[in-house]
Every structure is written in structure tokens, then in C-alpha cells.
Motif scaffolding. Structure first.
Motif, PDB file in Angstrom:
ATOM      1  N   LEU A   1      -8.273 -14.554  -0.785  1.00  0.00           N
ATOM      2  CA  LEU A   1      -8.095 -14.215   0.622  1.00  0.00           C
ATOM      3  C   LEU A   1      -6.675 -13.692   0.827  1.00  0.00           C
ATOM      4  N   ARG A   2      -6.578 -12.481   1.368  1.00  0.00           N
ATOM      5  CA  ARG A   2      -5.284 -11.804   1.497  1.00  0.00           C
ATOM      6  C   ARG A   2      -4.937 -11.591   2.963  1.00  0.00           C
ATOM      7  N   ASP A   3      -3.691 -11.848   3.290  1.00  0.00           N
ATOM      8  CA  ASP A   3      -3.168 -11.518   4.610  1.00  0.00           C
ATOM      9  C   ASP A   3      -2.854 -10.026   4.605  1.00  0.00           C
ATOM     10  N   PRO A   4      -3.573  -9.191   5.362  1.00  0.00           N
ATOM     11  CA  PRO A   4      -3.351  -7.739   5.299  1.00  0.00           C
ATOM     12  C   PRO A   4      -1.979  -7.322   5.810  1.00  0.00           C
ATOM     13  N   GLU A   5      -1.325  -8.162   6.596  1.00  0.00           N
ATOM     14  CA  GLU A   5      -0.008  -7.789   7.124  1.00  0.00           C
ATOM     15  C   GLU A   5       1.101  -7.992   6.092  1.00  0.00           C
ATOM     16  N   THR A   6       1.001  -9.064   5.307  1.00  0.00           N
ATOM     17  CA  THR A   6       2.066  -9.384   4.351  1.00  0.00           C
ATOM     18  C   THR A   6       1.692  -9.062   2.905  1.00  0.00           C
ATOM     19  N   GLY A   7       0.391  -8.946   2.635  1.00  0.00           N
ATOM     20  CA  GLY A   7      -0.068  -8.764   1.262  1.00  0.00           C
ATOM     21  C   GLY A   7      -0.115 -10.056   0.478  1.00  0.00           C
ATOM     22  N   GLY A   8       0.268 -11.162   1.108  1.00  0.00           N
ATOM     23  CA  GLY A   8       0.254 -12.452   0.429  1.00  0.00           C
ATOM     24  C   GLY A   8      -1.139 -13.054   0.369  1.00  0.00           C
ATOM     25  N   TYR A   9      -1.385 -13.846  -0.668  1.00  0.00           N
ATOM     26  CA  TYR A   9      -2.675 -14.517  -0.825  1.00  0.00           C
ATOM     27  C   TYR A   9      -2.612 -15.928  -0.257  1.00  0.00           C
ATOM     28  N   LEU A  10      -3.718 -16.337   0.379  1.00  0.00           N
ATOM     29  CA  LEU A  10      -3.744 -17.588   1.127  1.00  0.00           C
ATOM     30  C   LEU A  10      -4.624 -18.660   0.500  1.00  0.00           C
ATOM     31  N   VAL A  11      -5.745 -18.264  -0.073  1.00  0.00           N
ATOM     32  CA  VAL A  11      -6.646 -19.231  -0.698  1.00  0.00           C
ATOM     33  C   VAL A  11      -7.552 -18.489  -1.678  1.00  0.00           C
TER      34      VAL A  11
ATOM     35  N   HIS B   1     -10.486 -11.938  10.024  1.00  0.00           N
ATOM     36  CA  HIS B   1      -9.238 -11.248  10.339  1.00  0.00           C
ATOM     37  C   HIS B   1      -8.335 -11.141   9.115  1.00  0.00           C
ATOM     38  N   TYR B   2      -8.801 -11.676   7.978  1.00  0.00           N
ATOM     39  CA  TYR B   2      -8.105 -11.508   6.712  1.00  0.00           C
ATOM     40  C   TYR B   2      -8.955 -10.626   5.795  1.00  0.00           C
ATOM     41  N   ALA B   3      -8.398 -10.247   4.647  1.00  0.00           N
ATOM     42  CA  ALA B   3      -9.112  -9.416   3.677  1.00  0.00           C
ATOM     43  C   ALA B   3      -9.489 -10.254   2.465  1.00  0.00           C
ATOM     44  N   PHE B   4     -10.625  -9.946   1.871  1.00  0.00           N
ATOM     45  CA  PHE B   4     -11.055 -10.612   0.654  1.00  0.00           C
ATOM     46  C   PHE B   4     -10.996  -9.626  -0.505  1.00  0.00           C
ATOM     47  N   ASP B   5     -10.383 -10.054  -1.602  1.00  0.00           N
ATOM     48  CA  ASP B   5     -10.347  -9.261  -2.830  1.00  0.00           C
ATOM     49  C   ASP B   5     -11.113 -10.014  -3.915  1.00  0.00           C
TER      50      ASP B   5
ATOM     51  N   GLY C   1     -11.793 -10.470 -11.374  1.00  0.00           N
ATOM     52  CA  GLY C   1     -12.513 -10.804 -12.590  1.00  0.00           C
ATOM     53  C   GLY C   1     -12.005 -10.009 -13.773  1.00  0.00           C
ATOM     54  N   SER C   2     -11.793 -10.687 -14.903  1.00  0.00           N
ATOM     55  CA  SER C   2     -11.399 -10.039 -16.164  1.00  0.00           C
ATOM     56  C   SER C   2     -10.204  -9.109 -16.001  1.00  0.00           C
ATOM     57  N   GLY C   3      -9.181  -9.596 -15.306  1.00  0.00           N
ATOM     58  CA  GLY C   3      -7.949  -8.823 -15.179  1.00  0.00           C
ATOM     59  C   GLY C   3      -8.025  -7.648 -14.233  1.00  0.00           C
ATOM     60  N   ARG C   4      -9.068  -7.592 -13.389  1.00  0.00           N
ATOM     61  CA  ARG C   4      -9.207  -6.520 -12.410  1.00  0.00           C
ATOM     62  C   ARG C   4      -9.332  -7.121 -11.017  1.00  0.00           C
ATOM     63  N   ILE C   5      -9.005  -6.323 -10.033  1.00  0.00           N
ATOM     64  CA  ILE C   5      -9.099  -6.766  -8.651  1.00  0.00           C
ATOM     65  C   ILE C   5      -9.731  -5.652  -7.814  1.00  0.00           C
ATOM     66  N   TRP C   6     -10.659  -6.042  -6.947  1.00  0.00           N
ATOM     67  CA  TRP C   6     -11.349  -5.092  -6.075  1.00  0.00           C
ATOM     68  C   TRP C   6     -11.034  -5.455  -4.634  1.00  0.00           C
ATOM     69  N   GLU C   7     -10.368  -4.561  -3.911  1.00  0.00           N
ATOM     70  CA  GLU C   7     -10.128  -4.789  -2.493  1.00  0.00           C
ATOM     71  C   GLU C   7     -11.389  -4.421  -1.709  1.00  0.00           C
ATOM     72  N   SER C   8     -11.706  -5.227  -0.710  1.00  0.00           N
ATOM     73  CA  SER C   8     -12.914  -5.022   0.100  1.00  0.00           C
ATOM     74  C   SER C   8     -14.119  -4.751  -0.811  1.00  0.00           C
ATOM     75  N   PRO C   9     -14.482  -5.705  -1.662  1.00  0.00           N
ATOM     76  CA  PRO C   9     -15.494  -5.468  -2.696  1.00  0.00           C
ATOM     77  C   PRO C   9     -16.878  -5.200  -2.134  1.00  0.00           C
ATOM     78  N   SER C  10     -17.634  -4.397  -2.873  1.00  0.00           N
ATOM     79  CA  SER C  10     -19.024  -4.091  -2.516  1.00  0.00           C
ATOM     80  C   SER C  10     -19.905  -5.282  -2.854  1.00  0.00           C
ATOM     81  N   PRO C  11     -21.119  -5.344  -2.309  1.00  0.00           N
ATOM     82  CA  PRO C  11     -22.058  -6.407  -2.697  1.00  0.00           C
ATOM     83  C   PRO C  11     -22.290  -6.454  -4.196  1.00  0.00           C
ATOM     84  N   GLU C  12     -22.285  -5.299  -4.861  1.00  0.00           N
ATOM     85  CA  GLU C  12     -22.478  -5.266  -6.313  1.00  0.00           C
ATOM     86  C   GLU C  12     -21.356  -6.007  -7.029  1.00  0.00           C
TER      87      GLU C  12
END
Length: 218
Positions: A112-122, A84-88, A91-102
């Protein structure tokens, strides 16, 4: 791995980086992440500064985030538990939302991002391993069963043994890393100090910490 990162993702600008502390201000505590992950079968542990506080039995300083580590092959179980949360991926100064297996295969850090607040949890590190054997990212010849590197707090929260936490901290020696070293070393057993000395001599043979008389190799 960073030199082989795939394209895409968003480059973090200086403003984005400056804003990160605020986005981590509501991160979980070790007890909260333990409640969230209760019953998962893959081994996991609290890492970095929070792990040292769990070893000491009290919080000794403020922490900007909470980091945990899991074997890479066990990450899907963590992701499913926290679906129920989002994973970003990061690496190397970049961020990928909902990253692909690659992207996941080419990075090892996941926020781990709370999609409602945009805050990071862990911050979840996906670590190298061979089955139930942990492989040290600093030196892949250092391999131990997870049962030997994971300790538990009085509340049952799993954390990385302090000798390994300090090995990871030794790479940069920021002021907080030196403070952690000074706070934790007196509470480590002789065997733990011996292990830390051997690890430092192997991975960082010219490290200043090896001059500490409490880390003299027998």
C-alpha cells in the motif's frame, strides 16, 4: 506462483532495493492499520514479527515494515476501504503499480503506497483459503478455520497465532527469525509448542529448531 508471472511491471534495480527501507520508514503500526480497517467484514490479521510482539504484549525489536494477511477473495473490501491510497503488486523482484486482475491473480503480495509521498504503509498478503477456512501457503494440506488461527491483542488488534508465524519464519532462519524464536518460545503454551513442533516436522522435517528440547514431540 512466481514462475507464472505475467509480463510488464518494473524490475527493481539494486538501487531501488537499497532505497526500500527509506520508503517504508513511515509505515503504519498495528494499531493504525486496525483503525483504518475497523468494521471490515473480511477476516484479516497482522503477520510476521509484529504479530509476535502483539502476542508478547510489547514491541521487542525494530520492524522494517508491517505485514497483514487477508483471504484473497476478501482483498477487494480492503482495497475499497483504502481507496485513497495506491496498491502495488510485488513478485520475483518486480513491482506493478495499479496492477491488473491478471497480475493480482498471479501474485500474492501487495504494498500500500501513499501517492503523495511515495512511501509504503502496509504490506498486504492475499492468502489462499476456502471460504472461511485458512489454507497455509507453505503446505496446502494445512487448513484451519480463521477463528482458530487469529488471536487478538489487549487492544483488539487481530494477529496470527505465534506457532504459525514461526512456521513461516522457519523457511529462511535469518538472525531476526532466530531471535524471534528465542524470545517467543518461552511464552507459548505447551499446546502451542506441540503444534509448532508438528508443523515443523511436517513442512521442514530437518529443521534445526526441532532439536530444541522444548519442541520435542510427545
Amino acid at each position: 506462483m512466481s514462475e507464472h508471472l505475467p509480463g510488464g511491471g518494473e524490475e527493481l534495480s539494486p538501487a531501488d532495493i537499497d532505497a526500500l527501507p527509506a520508503r517504508w520508514s513511515g509505515c503504519w503500526t498495528p494499531n493504525e492499520v486496525a483503525r483504518q480497517l475497523a468494521g471490515v467484514t473480511t477476516p484479516w490479521y497482522v503477520a510476521a514479527g509484529w504479530a509476535l510482539d502483539l502476542f508478547l504484549g510489547a514491541q521487542t525489536r525494530q520492524h522494517g515494515d508491517l505485514e497483514i494477511a487477508v483471504p484473497a477473495a476478501g482483498f477487494p473490501e480492503i482495497r475499497n476501504r483504502l481507496s485513497h491510497y495506491a496498491f502495488d503488486a510485488v513478485g520475483s523482484g518486480r513491482i506493478w503499480e495499479s496492477p491488473s486482475p491478471e497480475v493480482l491473480a498471479a501474485t500474492h503480495q501487495t504494498w500500500l503506497r501513499d501517492p503523495e509521498t511515495g512511501g509504503y504503509l502496509v504490506d498486504v498478503f492475499r492468502e489462499p483459503h476456502h471460504g472461511d477456512t485458512w489454507i497455509c501457503r507453505r503446505d496446502e494440506s494445512i487448513r484451519l478455520p480463521y477463528r482458530e488461527i487469529i488471536h487478538r491483542s489487549r487492544d483488539g488488534v487481530p494477529y496470527l497465532a505465534p506457532e504459525f508465524v514461526l512456521l513461516f519464519k522457519a523457511k529462511h532462519i535469518r538472525p531476526k527469525d532466530r531471535a524471534d524464536f528465542d524470545a517467543v518460545l518461552p511464552h507459548m503454551s505447551a499446546a502451542q509448542r506441540q503444534t509448532l513442533a508438528e508443523l515443523l516436522a511436517r513442512v521442514h522435517p530437518d529443521h534445526d529448531w526441532l532439536a530444541d528440547p522444548r519442541l520435542q514431540l510427545r
